[in-house]
Scaffold this active site. Structure first.
Site, PDB file in Angstrom:
ATOM      1  N   GLU A  44      49.576  16.944  29.620  1.00  0.00           N
ATOM      2  CA  GLU A  44      49.759  16.714  28.180  1.00  0.00           C
ATOM      3  C   GLU A  44      48.428  16.879  27.449  1.00  0.00           C
ATOM      4  O   GLU A  44      47.380  16.414  27.890  1.00  0.00           O
ATOM      5  CB  GLU A  44      50.300  15.295  27.981  1.00  0.00           C
ATOM      6  CG  GLU A  44      50.541  14.907  26.534  1.00  0.00           C
ATOM      7  CD  GLU A  44      51.104  13.489  26.414  1.00  0.00           C
ATOM      8  OE1 GLU A  44      51.559  13.128  25.313  1.00  0.00           O
ATOM      9  OE2 GLU A  44      51.092  12.743  27.424  1.00  0.00           O
ATOM     10  N   LYS A 127      57.222  16.878  21.565  1.00  0.00           N
ATOM     11  CA  LYS A 127      57.557  15.617  22.234  1.00  0.00           C
ATOM     12  C   LYS A 127      58.560  14.817  21.394  1.00  0.00           C
ATOM     13  O   LYS A 127      58.363  14.622  20.194  1.00  0.00           O
ATOM     14  CB  LYS A 127      56.271  14.828  22.453  1.00  0.00           C
ATOM     15  CG  LYS A 127      56.385  13.549  23.258  1.00  0.00           C
ATOM     16  CD  LYS A 127      54.980  12.986  23.490  1.00  0.00           C
ATOM     17  CE  LYS A 127      54.948  11.733  24.321  1.00  0.00           C
ATOM     18  NZ  LYS A 127      53.552  11.273  24.544  1.00  0.00           N
ATOM     19  N   CYS A 163      55.587  13.824  28.683  1.00  0.00           N
ATOM     20  CA  CYS A 163      55.253  12.435  29.030  1.00  0.00           C
ATOM     21  C   CYS A 163      56.353  11.418  28.719  1.00  0.00           C
ATOM     22  O   CYS A 163      57.274  11.255  29.488  1.00  0.00           O
ATOM     23  CB  CYS A 163      53.932  12.033  28.371  1.00  0.00           C
ATOM     24  SG  CYS A 163      53.132  10.615  29.190  1.00  0.00           S
ATOM     25  N   SER A 190      49.495  10.048  31.613  1.00  0.00           N
ATOM     26  CA  SER A 190      49.976   8.707  31.939  1.00  0.00           C
ATOM     27  C   SER A 190      48.824   7.901  32.523  1.00  0.00           C
ATOM     28  O   SER A 190      48.390   8.160  33.644  1.00  0.00           O
ATOM     29  CB  SER A 190      51.129   8.809  32.950  1.00  0.00           C
ATOM     30  OG  SER A 190      51.512   7.537  33.420  1.00  0.00           O
ATOM     31  N   LYS A 196      51.143   1.588  39.527  1.00  0.00           N
ATOM     32  CA  LYS A 196      51.968   2.403  38.640  1.00  0.00           C
ATOM     33  C   LYS A 196      52.587   3.583  39.383  1.00  0.00           C
ATOM     34  O   LYS A 196      53.623   4.116  38.970  1.00  0.00           O
ATOM     35  CB  LYS A 196      51.142   2.908  37.459  1.00  0.00           C
ATOM     36  CG  LYS A 196      51.973   3.430  36.292  1.00  0.00           C
ATOM     37  CD  LYS A 196      51.096   3.704  35.084  1.00  0.00           C
ATOM     38  CE  LYS A 196      51.921   4.097  33.866  1.00  0.00           C
ATOM     39  NZ  LYS A 196      51.058   4.334  32.680  1.00  0.00           N
ATOM     40  N   SER A 338      27.032  -8.294  39.686  1.00  0.00           N
ATOM     41  CA  SER A 338      26.066  -7.199  39.572  1.00  0.00           C
ATOM     42  C   SER A 338      26.036  -6.373  40.854  1.00  0.00           C
ATOM     43  O   SER A 338      25.830  -5.156  40.826  1.00  0.00           O
ATOM     44  CB  SER A 338      24.675  -7.727  39.235  1.00  0.00           C
ATOM     45  OG  SER A 338      24.135  -8.506  40.279  1.00  0.00           O
ATOM     46  N   GLU A 437      35.388 -14.028  32.926  1.00  0.00           N
ATOM     47  CA  GLU A 437      34.331 -14.500  32.042  1.00  0.00           C
ATOM     48  C   GLU A 437      34.585 -14.063  30.605  1.00  0.00           C
ATOM     49  O   GLU A 437      34.368 -14.832  29.663  1.00  0.00           O
ATOM     50  CB  GLU A 437      32.982 -13.966  32.533  1.00  0.00           C
ATOM     51  CG  GLU A 437      32.559 -14.556  33.875  1.00  0.00           C
ATOM     52  CD  GLU A 437      31.330 -13.887  34.462  1.00  0.00           C
ATOM     53  OE1 GLU A 437      30.782 -14.420  35.444  1.00  0.00           O
ATOM     54  OE2 GLU A 437      30.930 -12.823  33.951  1.00  0.00           O
ATOM     55  N   LYS A 549      33.751 -12.808  20.584  1.00  0.00           N
ATOM     56  CA  LYS A 549      32.862 -12.206  21.587  1.00  0.00           C
ATOM     57  C   LYS A 549      33.487 -10.929  22.163  1.00  0.00           C
ATOM     58  O   LYS A 549      32.810  -9.913  22.326  1.00  0.00           O
ATOM     59  CB  LYS A 549      32.577 -13.184  22.725  1.00  0.00           C
ATOM     60  CG  LYS A 549      31.662 -14.343  22.372  1.00  0.00           C
ATOM     61  CD  LYS A 549      31.313 -15.132  23.646  1.00  0.00           C
ATOM     62  CE  LYS A 549      30.376 -16.277  23.354  1.00  0.00           C
ATOM     63  NZ  LYS A 549      30.011 -17.020  24.585  1.00  0.00           N
TER      64      LYS A 549
END
Length: 580
Positions: A44, A127, A163, A190, A196, A338, A437, A549
């Protein structure tokens, strides 16, 4: 029965690189022609990349796409590839954009598929089903098509779809059965999320049975900002049998011979509520098949950890390369986050393009410094040490700060150092915060959250540990020190600090976050699932208050059903609280 040799080009395109994407179509079509393919299908919006977002509103961009399509058809013929039927996605328009005051009902921008042959654009399809959930905003951008395009190739009727057409019952696939087609080509962009691939196979099988036709499903591969596409292209028979399937996260040309029913002329079957017209074209296609038949084979599925790791590696590599960064830099604390980010970066880019910086303060433990150095030795990345205590002391000599302000000051000094090295040497800064976090706001704005990309943005803390253990079982030197995996996580911003001082254990916290963030469960549902009411109230409050944040956080690869960013859009100013 006629035999068509089909090629599915599971390839990587780049948004906006129209000339580069067109060159890729020519290159892969040459390979398909060399394999004797009669038809090759690309993903696509192959010509423009996907998703193009608000670029669709620029007339210049849409015209560049249309012009490139015509040029591509001519170039393929000039390359001696004109006898191959090429299906390629692009953006088209038959009217002004929907946001224009001149917008016309039933016309506008189109998510389109075209069939190219002998130097011409011989057929187009728009589409029909436009997704408007999760990361998709296609009702904002496109007008739906209402005509199923059927092209007769070598005696076989082939329907073109795009799609989302395969993700919903009815519409094009019901129309395909009414049209009596033998093959449906479905081109996709996709995005990946965990498992998936299991959903896709069942889906393609359902649509093949619905259409009464073989389905060739080709999907994009590669990273685009926060999205990563895993490929997983396949061919499924009209009876739902899996005939061929590619691997994931790799560019690949799947070539497979299909024996398909010969097209028969006759009156169309009556409509069955699909609401689509049938548009037909026929092209002369040479369908000689070499004596040696081709089978695309079925690639083995990979385990969950390998799937996620591959997505994170590909997402980071393409973000760095497509945005033309030459290298990345990150703070190496000796901790698990990290360490995992560094290992992902080395796998994605090679150690020569990764800089790891130890930024010890007066509270940094010896084992943390040792673990950071050990990781650098294991991976071979460029390792440096930049002590920050003198810089922190400089601030404290001029400002009266205490408690949390001093902790945050250390994190912000580290962020300044990393950004300074980025500016000086041209690296992209990687931030290392995980999804847990980010959810509860356990980070310092402009400190440890600083950076241009975050590989762990959609990875919960418990999954970070799982990925570390899995990566260390793979061939070669285990990149992550065992001590980084087994020690209690700590920001080391005060004496003896541990994450558990401020947060519940991650094994308890992560399921609540997943329920609230990924599944949109409310307080009562979370408590009914067995979670402590006081802990639910505390966690939900932290998540709600941290929205400001997250709005400022770096992009990062999406691997779950709902990631922070494109998937989850909540107001920052919001006084609604669960249970209030």
């Amino acid at each position: 029965m006629p035999t068509l040799r089909i090629a599915l080009a599971q390839v990587n395109s780049t948004v906006g690189d129209i000339s580069g994407n067109a060159a890729a179509v020519r290159r892969w079509t040459r390979e398909a022609a060399g394999a004797g393919a009669h038809l090759v299908a690309f993903p696509e919006m192959m010509l423009t990349g996907y998703p193009i977002e608000d670029l669709v509103f620029r007339n210049s961009f849409v015209e560049a796409s249309r012009r490139a399509l015509r040029s591509l058809a001519a170039d393929l013929a000039a390359d001696g590839l004109g006898e191959v039927a090429v299906v390629v996605g692009y953006v088209d328009a038959d009217g002004p954009a929907a946001i224009s005051s001149d917008a016309e009902p039933g016309a506008g921008r189109r998510d389109a598929s075209a069939l190219l042959h002998r130097g011409e654009v011989v057929a187009t399809y728009y589409k029909h089903h436009l997704p408007n959930y999760g990361v998709f905003d296609e009702d904002r951008y496109f007008e739906p098509g209402d005509t199923l395009t059927v092209v007769r190739l070598g005696g076989v009727d082939v329907a073109l779809t795009v799609c989302e057409d395969i993700w919903q019952a009815g519409g094009p696939f019901t129309a395909a059965r009414r049209a009596g087609v033998g093959l449906v080509v479905n081109i996709n962009a996709s995005p990946y999320e965990l498992n998936k691939d299991d959903v896709r196979l069942a889906l393609v099988r359902r649509r093949a049975v619905e259409a009464g036709a073989t389905v060739a499903f080709v999907n994009m591969v590669g990273g685009q900002d926060e999205l990563v596409f895993d490929g997983d292209s396949m061919i499924v028979s009209a009876e739902g049998e899996l005939l061929a399937r590619t691997g994931q996260f790799v560019e690949e040309l799947l070539v497979h011979d299909l024996d398909l029913p010969r097209a028969v002329d006759g009156p169309p079957a009556p409509e069955h509520g699909d609401g689509m017209r049938i548009g037909r074209r026929e092209i002369a296609l040479k369908t000689d098949i070499p004596h040696q038949r081709r089978s695309g084979g079925v690639a083995e599925r990979i385990e969950d950890a390998a799937e996620i790791w591959s997505a994170l590696v590909l997402g980071l590599r393409d973000y760095v390369d497509k945005n033309r960064f030459r290298s990345v830099i990150l703070g190496l604390s000796g901790g698990i986050d990290s360490a995992v980010v560094a290992a992902i970066a080395v796998d994605a880019l090679g150690p020569e393009r990764v800089v790891g910086v130890s930024l010890p303060s007066g509270y940094s433990s010896d084992h943390s410094r040792d673990d950071a150095a050990d990781l650098a030795k294991r991976t071979g990345l460029d390792y440096r040490t930049e002590p920050i205590q003198a810089m922190v002391d400089g601030f404290l000599a001029n400002m009266s700060l205490s408690g949390l302000a001093v902790e945050n000051l250390q994190a912000r000094v580290r962020g300044v150092v990393l950004m300074a090295l980025s500016n000086q040497e041209g690296h992209l800064v990687l931030t290392t915060g995980n999804k847990s976090e980010l959810a509860v706001g356990y980070s310092t704005l402009y400190g440890d959250s600083v950076g241009g990309f975050n590989p762990l943005k959609d990875v919960p803390k418990t999954m970070v540990w799982q990925l570390a253990r899995w990566r260390n079982t793979q061939p070669g030197t285990p990149p992550i020190p065992e001590n980084s995996i087994t020690k209690a996580p700590s920001a080391e911003l005060r004496p003896g600090q541990k994450d558990s001082d401020s947060l519940p254990d991650y094994e308890i916290l992560d399921p609540i976050i997943k329920g609230y963030v990924d599944r949109d469960l409310g307080r009562d549902e979370l408590i009914a699932a067995g979670n402590d009411p006081a802990l639910v109230d505390r966690t939900l409050r932290m998540i709600d208050l941290a929205e400001y944040k997250r709005r400022q956080s770096a992009p990062g690869t999406k691997i779950s059903g709902k990631a922070f960013g494109r998937d989850r859009r909540l107001p920052i100013t919001n006084l609604f609280r669960e249970g209030s």
